[in-house]
Design a protein around this motif. Structure first.
Motif, PDB file in Angstrom:
ATOM      1  N   MET A  77      27.766 -32.150  20.477  1.00 27.61           N
ATOM      2  CA  MET A  77      28.847 -31.115  19.994  1.00 27.61           C
ATOM      3  C   MET A  77      27.792 -30.452  19.005  1.00 27.61           C
ATOM      4  SD  MET A  77      31.931 -32.060  19.732  1.00 27.61           S
ATOM      5  CE  MET A  77      33.344 -33.546  20.766  1.00 27.61           C
ATOM      6  N   VAL A  78      28.227 -29.122  18.461  1.00 29.34           N
ATOM      7  CA  VAL A  78      27.741 -28.369  17.563  1.00 29.34           C
ATOM      8  C   VAL A  78      28.605 -28.023  16.786  1.00 29.34           C
ATOM      9  CG1 VAL A  78      26.709 -25.903  16.986  1.00 29.34           C
ATOM     10  CG2 VAL A  78      25.548 -27.349  19.414  1.00 29.34           C
ATOM     11  N   PHE A  79      28.513 -28.104  16.184  1.00 30.65           N
ATOM     12  CA  PHE A  79      29.508 -27.484  14.289  1.00 30.65           C
ATOM     13  C   PHE A  79      28.993 -26.534  14.055  1.00 30.65           C
ATOM     14  CE2 PHE A  79      30.490 -31.798  16.168  1.00 30.65           C
ATOM     15  CZ  PHE A  79      32.344 -31.404  16.396  1.00 30.65           C
ATOM     16  N   TYR A  80      29.960 -26.101  13.445  1.00 26.70           N
ATOM     17  CA  TYR A  80      29.227 -24.631  12.296  1.00 26.70           C
ATOM     18  C   TYR A  80      29.563 -25.336  11.068  1.00 26.70           C
ATOM     19  CZ  TYR A  80      27.535 -22.335  15.839  1.00 26.70           C
ATOM     20  OH  TYR A  80      27.122 -21.375  17.346  1.00 26.70           O
ATOM     21  N   SER A  81      28.712 -25.210   9.393  1.00 24.18           N
ATOM     22  CA  SER A  81      29.619 -25.066   8.069  1.00 24.18           C
ATOM     23  C   SER A  81      28.774 -23.586   7.453  1.00 24.18           C
ATOM     24  CB  SER A  81      28.593 -26.344   7.670  1.00 24.18           C
ATOM     25  OG  SER A  81      28.144 -26.719   6.899  1.00 24.18           O
ATOM     26  N   ARG A  82      29.204 -24.163   6.121  1.00 27.87           N
ATOM     27  CA  ARG A  82      29.165 -22.671   5.172  1.00 27.87           C
ATOM     28  C   ARG A  82      27.698 -23.302   5.157  1.00 27.87           C
ATOM     29  NH1 ARG A  82      33.468 -19.392   5.847  1.00 27.87           N
ATOM     30  NH2 ARG A  82      35.026 -20.361   6.328  1.00 27.87           N
ATOM     31  N   ARG A  83      26.873 -22.218   4.849  1.00 30.48           N
ATOM     32  CA  ARG A  83      24.947 -22.584   3.920  1.00 30.48           C
ATOM     33  C   ARG A  83      25.255 -21.862   2.396  1.00 30.48           C
ATOM     34  NH1 ARG A  83      20.877 -18.959   5.638  1.00 30.48           N
ATOM     35  NH2 ARG A  83      22.061 -18.438   7.402  1.00 30.48           N
ATOM     36  N   GLU A  84      25.110 -22.651   1.747  1.00 33.74           N
ATOM     37  CA  GLU A  84      25.096 -23.632   0.235  1.00 33.74           C
ATOM     38  C   GLU A  84      25.029 -21.458  -0.167  1.00 33.74           C
ATOM     39  OE1 GLU A  84      25.988 -24.936  -3.040  1.00 33.74           O
ATOM     40  OE2 GLU A  84      26.405 -26.289  -0.863  1.00 33.74           O
ATOM     41  N   GLY A  85      25.719 -21.163  -0.981  1.00 30.50           N
ATOM     42  CA  GLY A  85      25.869 -20.151  -1.901  1.00 30.50           C
ATOM     43  C   GLY A  85      25.713 -18.999  -0.895  1.00 30.50           C
ATOM     44  N   ALA A  86      26.315 -19.418   0.205  1.00 35.32           N
ATOM     45  CA  ALA A  86      26.690 -17.973   1.034  1.00 35.32           C
ATOM     46  C   ALA A  86      28.286 -17.759   1.048  1.00 35.32           C
ATOM     47  CB  ALA A  86      26.308 -17.589   2.628  1.00 35.32           C
ATOM     48  N   ASP A  87      28.981 -17.084   0.942  1.00 30.30           N
ATOM     49  CA  ASP A  87      30.492 -16.850   1.592  1.00 30.30           C
ATOM     50  C   ASP A  87      30.587 -17.651   2.304  1.00 30.30           C
ATOM     51  OD1 ASP A  87      30.553 -16.846  -1.706  1.00 30.30           O
ATOM     52  OD2 ASP A  87      31.262 -14.352  -1.543  1.00 30.30           O
ATOM     53  N   ASP A  88      30.405 -16.295   3.213  1.00 29.91           N
ATOM     54  CA  ASP A  88      30.927 -16.238   4.697  1.00 29.91           C
ATOM     55  C   ASP A  88      30.198 -16.528   5.656  1.00 29.91           C
ATOM     56  OD1 ASP A  88      33.651 -15.779   3.822  1.00 29.91           O
ATOM     57  OD2 ASP A  88      32.923 -13.478   3.668  1.00 29.91           O
TER      58      ASP A  88
ATOM     59  N   VAL B  70      41.060 -22.660  13.734  1.00 26.48           N
ATOM     60  CA  VAL B  70      40.754 -23.493  14.707  1.00 26.48           C
ATOM     61  C   VAL B  70      40.668 -22.760  16.074  1.00 26.48           C
ATOM     62  CG1 VAL B  70      39.924 -25.843  16.546  1.00 26.48           C
ATOM     63  CG2 VAL B  70      41.530 -25.842  14.421  1.00 26.48           C
ATOM     64  N   GLN B  71      39.089 -22.784  16.306  1.00 26.37           N
ATOM     65  CA  GLN B  71      38.710 -21.944  17.718  1.00 26.37           C
ATOM     66  C   GLN B  71      37.478 -23.038  18.169  1.00 26.37           C
ATOM     67  OE1 GLN B  71      36.137 -18.451  15.781  1.00 26.37           O
ATOM     68  NE2 GLN B  71      38.370 -17.339  15.714  1.00 26.37           N
ATOM     69  N   MET B  72      37.427 -22.637  19.560  1.00 26.55           N
ATOM     70  CA  MET B  72      37.140 -23.317  20.684  1.00 26.55           C
ATOM     71  C   MET B  72      36.258 -22.130  21.346  1.00 26.55           C
ATOM     72  SD  MET B  72      38.483 -26.625  21.935  1.00 26.55           S
ATOM     73  CE  MET B  72      37.159 -26.286  23.068  1.00 26.55           C
ATOM     74  N   HIS B  73      34.723 -22.649  21.299  1.00 26.89           N
ATOM     75  CA  HIS B  73      33.768 -21.899  22.583  1.00 26.89           C
ATOM     76  C   HIS B  73      32.673 -22.034  23.166  1.00 26.89           C
ATOM     77  CE1 HIS B  73      34.689 -17.940  19.458  1.00 26.89           C
ATOM     78  NE2 HIS B  73      34.418 -19.041  18.231  1.00 26.89           N
ATOM     79  N   PRO B  74      32.951 -21.738  24.672  1.00 27.37           N
ATOM     80  CA  PRO B  74      31.493 -22.453  25.532  1.00 27.37           C
ATOM     81  C   PRO B  74      30.628 -23.136  24.853  1.00 27.37           C
ATOM     82  CG  PRO B  74      32.310 -20.179  26.179  1.00 27.37           C
ATOM     83  CD  PRO B  74      32.861 -20.579  25.335  1.00 27.37           C
ATOM     84  N   LEU B  75      29.882 -24.119  24.986  1.00 28.92           N
ATOM     85  CA  LEU B  75      28.756 -24.314  24.282  1.00 28.92           C
ATOM     86  C   LEU B  75      27.753 -22.968  24.982  1.00 28.92           C
ATOM     87  CD1 LEU B  75      27.337 -26.270  22.627  1.00 28.92           C
ATOM     88  CD2 LEU B  75      26.586 -27.416  24.364  1.00 28.92           C
ATOM     89  N   HIS B  76      27.620 -23.210  25.727  1.00 25.12           N
ATOM     90  CA  HIS B  76      26.791 -22.060  26.443  1.00 25.12           C
ATOM     91  C   HIS B  76      27.159 -20.406  26.194  1.00 25.12           C
ATOM     92  CE1 HIS B  76      23.912 -25.747  26.199  1.00 25.12           C
ATOM     93  NE2 HIS B  76      24.634 -25.856  26.900  1.00 25.12           N
ATOM     94  N   ASP B  77      27.584 -19.908  25.777  1.00 22.74           N
ATOM     95  CA  ASP B  77      28.324 -18.693  25.429  1.00 22.74           C
ATOM     96  C   ASP B  77      27.905 -17.447  27.006  1.00 22.74           C
ATOM     97  OD1 ASP B  77      30.252 -19.197  23.566  1.00 22.74           O
ATOM     98  OD2 ASP B  77      28.551 -18.637  22.106  1.00 22.74           O
ATOM     99  N   SER B  78      26.321 -17.784  26.879  1.00 20.73           N
ATOM    100  CA  SER B  78      26.086 -16.218  27.719  1.00 20.73           C
ATOM    101  C   SER B  78      26.618 -17.091  29.671  1.00 20.73           C
ATOM    102  CB  SER B  78      24.325 -16.771  27.857  1.00 20.73           C
ATOM    103  OG  SER B  78      23.577 -17.541  27.887  1.00 20.73           O
ATOM    104  N   ALA B  79      26.467 -18.599  29.330  1.00 16.71           N
ATOM    105  CA  ALA B  79      27.160 -18.964  30.922  1.00 16.71           C
ATOM    106  C   ALA B  79      28.320 -17.953  31.500  1.00 16.71           C
ATOM    107  CB  ALA B  79      26.280 -20.366  30.564  1.00 16.71           C
TER     108      ALA B  79
END
Length: 108
Positions: A1-12, A84-93
């Motif tokens: 699985m791939v999760f996303y996180s905020r980059r330190e020092g970046a707002d959005d 909460v959002q779900m997206h296909p792991l490989h969006d291009s497929a």
């Protein structure tokens, strides 16, 4: 699985979270980011949740298996909204949906 996180020092800016190995850890990082951005201290969160500061530390450690109810309590105490959002792991497929939250085809 791939999760996303905020980059330190970046707002959005959200980037793939290379260090996060589980959803719980990624969620706790998001909560910690929200608290830093809004100047909320752990003691304030504990007061709002009506728990001890030690309990808040346990919850935010990312090592505890937090229930959805506990997550809801944290988010409510922060005065925040969780999306909460779900997206296909490989969006291009898969074909892109023509509108927001429209099905892209059969899943089975």
């Amino acid at each position: 699985m791939v999760f996303y996180s905020r980059r330190e020092g970046a707002d959005d800016v959200r980037i793939p979270a290379e260090r996060e190995t589980c959803l719980a850890s990624a969620m706790m990082n998001e909560i910690a980011w929200f608290m830093r951005k809004n100047g909320i201290k752990r003691s304030q969160l504990a007061d709002e949740m009506k728990v001890s500061p030690g309990r808040v530390t346990q919850i935010l450690s990312g090592e505890e298996n937090v229930t959805l109810r506990t997550l809801e309590t944290v988010v409510t105490a922060l005065g925040a909204r969780l999306e909460v959002q779900m997206h296909p792991l490989h969006d291009s497929a898969l074909p892109m949906p023509k509108g927001d939250r429209q099905p892209v085809g059969r899943l089975f």
